[in-house]
Design a protein around this motif. Structure first.
Motif, short mmCIF file in Angstrom:
data_model
loop_
_atom_site.label_atom_id
_atom_site.label_comp_id
_atom_site.label_asym_id
_atom_site.label_seq_id
_atom_site.Cartn_x
_atom_site.Cartn_y
_atom_site.Cartn_z
N VAL A 223 19.80 -20.53 5.68
CA VAL A 223 21.24 -20.28 5.78
C VAL A 223 21.92 -20.55 4.44
O VAL A 223 22.75 -19.76 3.97
CB VAL A 223 21.86 -21.13 6.91
N CYS A 231 24.36 -12.85 1.65
CA CYS A 231 25.40 -12.90 2.68
C CYS A 231 26.65 -13.63 2.17
O CYS A 231 27.35 -14.30 2.93
CB CYS A 231 24.87 -13.59 3.94
N ILE A 236 29.03 -17.77 7.83
CA ILE A 236 27.88 -18.15 8.64
C ILE A 236 28.13 -19.53 9.24
O ILE A 236 28.31 -20.51 8.50
CB ILE A 236 26.58 -18.17 7.79
N CYS A 238 26.58 -22.51 11.11
CA CYS A 238 25.25 -23.07 11.36
C CYS A 238 25.38 -24.37 12.14
O CYS A 238 25.98 -25.33 11.65
CB CYS A 238 24.51 -23.30 10.05
N LEU A 262 19.34 -12.93 9.50
CA LEU A 262 20.64 -12.93 8.81
C LEU A 262 20.85 -11.63 8.04
O LEU A 262 21.98 -11.11 7.98
CB LEU A 262 20.73 -14.13 7.87
N VAL A 277 24.57 -19.22 13.85
CA VAL A 277 23.17 -19.66 13.92
C VAL A 277 23.17 -21.02 14.62
O VAL A 277 23.87 -21.94 14.20
CB VAL A 277 22.56 -19.79 12.51
N VAL A 293 20.69 -16.47 17.03
CA VAL A 293 21.48 -15.85 15.97
C VAL A 293 22.32 -14.75 16.61
O VAL A 293 21.78 -13.83 17.24
CB VAL A 293 20.58 -15.27 14.85
N ASP A 295 25.78 -12.04 16.04
CA ASP A 295 26.77 -11.44 15.14
C ASP A 295 27.80 -10.69 15.98
O ASP A 295 27.71 -10.64 17.20
CB ASP A 295 26.10 -10.51 14.12
#
Length: 365
Positions: A223, A231, A236, A238, A262, A277, A293, A295
């Protein structure tokens, strides 16, 4: 597993009272008074078990059962009648019925018959899963042979890349803004070298299980690395557990899996995220580590859901079609599960479950 039953009977009072009684036993019931209604329901919903009266107002239940069996070969049918005879029982079995009940019957008799039906449905589903996993293993084995032929030249090119990156990383001042990027590139090249080595044995069972590793480290590393590079424009989130979560898997494989997931999320959202995540401990009859995970992209369509775990299947221009199959292989070899689907709010949701140690024991030496 949701247990759904279609009651095909033109006696509304019987159908409604039976459905209410079965609802208390955890069975979802749909009711159809005739063949046309039954066919419409079977097209609209995933129903595997049908309770059908042998005598309907304008139709013969046995003939209708034969038609349903032809149109929906996987149906498990129980035929019921108030006019039981040897001939009618034989006719029902010939029509494709799995069981036969004589009216009136008690609820426990019906539940015993339905329990056998649902067990058959579950066995068929397990058989289909096993066949699919076997087919995937065979495809992965063929892919490994192809990868073995390419790995030598690729490793040579990676060696050149790693050597140059090592020189750049060594000569950059520590305070230089490019230093973290050079370090990430070198780490990625090292991981890629390990990944090429693993491609040689892509479909082979390891000779021994790796030592238990704390999954938080490879997940966090992946990550952090992608948040700074590929990314960078995404958010993100986590979520890692506070205590070590140990599993007998190779950390490099976990890191590679997170990187692949990812990058898929970045491509699906056009690099705008967000992506969530999460790593946590769950209980599924034994201890598992669950990596999720999610999105907020368009999610998977039906075709991709069917073929995504297959080696070399890809929807990306220039894609290899190896990312998700390698995660599937990791799950199969480790005794875990890998699920690809869509979240309720939209977007893709990918779940990797791996057997792990109980967190309490992980804290001990």
């Amino acid at each position: 597993m949701t247990r759904r039953l279609l009651i095909l009977d033109d006696d509304a009072d019987f159908a409604v009272s039976t459905s209410r009684a079965l609802a208390l036993e955890g069975v979802e019931c749909r009711i159809a008074p005739d063949g046309a209604s039954a066919l419409a329901l079977l097209e609209a919903e995933p129903i595997e078990v049908v309770l059908i009266d042998i005598r309907l107002r304008d139709e013969d239940g046995t003939e209708l059962a034969a038609r349903l069996s032809t149109l929906h070969p996987g149906l498990v049918m129980v035929i019921m009648t108030a006019y039981a005879s040897v001939d009618s029982a034989i006719a029902a079995l010939k029509a494709g019925a799995y069981d036969y009940l004589r009216k009136p019957f008690f609820l426990d008799e019906l539940m015993q018959a339905l329990e056998r039906c649902f067990q058959l449905v579950e066995l068929r589903a397990a058989k289909a899963r096993a066949e699919r996993e076997l087919a995937l293993m065979r495809q992965i084995e063929a892919t490994s042979r192809l990868a073995a032929g390419l790995s030598h030249d690729f490793k040579n090119m990676l060696a050149v890349i790693r050597a140059n990156l090592a020189v750049i990383a060594e000569r950059l001042p520590a305070q230089d803004g490019l230093a973290p990027y050079a370090g990430d590139a070198l780490d990625a090249a090292m991981t890629a070298g390990d990944l090429v080595t693993r491609l040689m044995g892509f479909a082979r069972q390891p000779t021994q299980s790796p030592d238990p590793a704390d999954l938080r480290q490879p997940v966090g590393n992946a990550v952090s690395m992608l948040a700074r590079t590929l990314c960078q424009g995404m958010r993100i989130e986590c979520n890692l557990p506070d205590r070590p979560l140990l599993a007998p898997v190779d950390p490099v494989q976990i890191e590679t899996a997170v990187v692949n997931l990812l990058i898929n999320a970045r491509d699906a959202t056009k690099g705008r995220g967000p992506v969530r995540v999460r790593l946590r401990h769950i209980w599924r009859g034994s201890d598992y580590a669950r990596l999720t995970v999610e999105d907020e992209g368009p999610g998977f369509d039906a075709v991709v859901l069917d073929h995504a775990p297959e080696p070399l299947f890809t929807t990306k221009p220039g894609g290899t079609g190896l990312g998700l199959p390698m995660i599937q292989q990791l799950a199969l070899v480790s005794g875990g599960d890998f699920h690809i689907g869509n979240s309720e709010g939209g977007g893709a949701r990918v779940v990797l479950d791996l057997p792990c140690l109980r967190p309490d024991s992980a804290a001990q030496p």
